[in-house]
Design an enzyme around this catalytic site. Structure first.
Site, PDB file in Angstrom:
ATOM      1  CG  HIS A 158     -78.188   7.099  -3.379  1.00 59.30           C
ATOM      2  ND1 HIS A 158     -77.681   6.025  -2.689  1.00 59.30           N
ATOM      3  CD2 HIS A 158     -79.504   7.192  -3.025  1.00 59.30           C
ATOM      4  CE1 HIS A 158     -78.641   5.477  -1.958  1.00 59.30           C
ATOM      5  NE2 HIS A 158     -79.757   6.166  -2.131  1.00 59.30           N
ATOM      6  CG  ASP A 193     -81.521   6.956   3.221  1.00 59.53           C
ATOM      7  OD1 ASP A 193     -82.126   8.029   3.077  1.00 59.53           O
ATOM      8  OD2 ASP A 193     -81.725   5.950   2.499  1.00 59.53           O
TER       9      ASP A 193
HETATM   10 ZN   LIG Z   1     -83.012   6.184   1.011  1.00 60.36          ZN
END
Ligand SMILES: [Zn+2]
Length: 342
Positions: A158, A193
């Site tokens: 992220h 993910d």
């Molecule tokens: Zn994650």
């Protein structure tokens, strides 16, 4: 297969984050490392400590201002009277085309996307060693190993070139891919993910030399909300080199494997010379985030399917939170991938 990890990665210990506005204990806990380490060892991996690779490979994907911010912000924050124990932003620019703020509070808002990445005294050092684990795994591949596993924690996918977010500070998968570019003309990053790899997408969005593919829970009602939609395909020379495959919530193993087959078609068409797997285990049915419903045997099949691409592969740990099966899920993936064979 070798696994890379350094003890320093345990020291970052974030306390809180806001979930739907409510303060909650931060789930990105140091204990994740114990579970993942046990899972890697169960799969037959040998664990080695990475070397200190300096800032070079990290600065190749992050801006100087951002790295300076990460290194010094905690000390600067402590000088603010009444400031919180951890650096947590309380203001964000609505657009990032204004001037760069001089103050610690302003820079926290500029460089932190959300409240899930609090910075404490140990964060910078833990994030550095996490990135160096990824560098060491990439270098192992360049030295001829067919695959290597980087037990990266804190995670990275992220984190954008100059923004932290979602428990992530340095984008370990992007760092590994950029290191691999030294010996490979094209590299693919496959992110499995639960959450969309928005930082990784952002870093390579305008580049055709690093293909980014992400399978994740549909962001229409799920973090990271603003990225991860199917119409985000890259821009400029990178147009067509980003593929997002959002999945309905709770869709399970079969839907995941079907999307994976679509991902493989794109990866094969791109003909990369090396692969980075951004391995989140939070798509698990029992993960606290509960977004998809992948089972433990499902992770084994995912690992086996990815091994079928037959590419030199760096596996970089991303998410996957505390639950009884966290270590077993890593063992399942690595065993499926063929970790016992090399
Ligand atoms: Zn994650």
């Amino acid at each position: 297969m070798k696994a890379f990890y350094a003890e320093e990665q345990k020291r970052h210990d974030p306390k809180a984050f806001l979930s739907s506005g409510a303060p909650q204990p931060n789930p990105e806990k140091p204990e994740r490392i114990e579970r993942l380490l046990a899972g890697a060892i169960s799969a037959g991996l040998t664990v080695e400590r990475p070397g200190n690779h300096g800032l070079g490979p990290i600065a190749a994907v992050h801006t100087p201002e951002y790295l300076d911010f990460l290194k010094h912000i905690f000390t600067r924050w402590q000088r603010i009277e009444g400031a919180s124990a951890e650096v947590i932003p309380n203001i964000h620019p609505i657009a990032r085309n204004g001037s760069y703020p001089a103050s610690a509070v302003g820079q926290a808002g500029y460089h932190m996307a959300d409240t899930a990445c609090p910075i404490s005294a140990e964060t910078w050092n833990s994030a550095l060693w996490s990135a160096w684990s990824a560098v060491e795994a990439a270098e192992a591949i360049m030295a001829g190993a067919p695959s290597a596993y980087a037990l990266c924690r804190p995670p990275g996918h992220h984190a954008f070139a100059d923004v932290a977010g979602g428990f992530c500070f340095i984008n370990n998968s992007a760092v590994a891919a950029q290191v691999l570019r030294k010996s490979s003309a094209r590299v693919a990053i496959l992110d499995v993910d639960l959450h969309h790899g928005n930082g990784t997408q952002g870093i390579f969005y305008a580049r055709p030399d690093v293909l980014t593919v992400s399978l994740h829970a549909d962001p229409v009602r799920f973090y990271p909300f603003f990225w991860g939609h199917a119409d985000e395909r890259g821009e400029g020379p990178g147009l067509g080199y980003n593929l997002n495959l959002p999945l309905p919530r709770k869709s399970g193993d079969a839907a995941f494997l079907e999307a994976l087959a679509t991902a493989f078609q794109r990866i094969r068409a791109c003909a990369p010379e090396a692969l980075v797997v951004a391995l989140g285990l939070d798509a698990f049915e029992g993960d606290p985030f509960g977004g998809l419903s992948v089972t433990t045997p499902g992770f084994s099949r995912i690992g086996e399917a990815i091994a079928g691409l037959d590419l030199p592969t760096v596996i970089v740990q991303e998410g996957g939170y505390l639950c009884d099966a966290l270590g077993d899920n890593l063992t399942a993936f690595l065993t499926g991938f063929g970790g016992k064979k090399d």
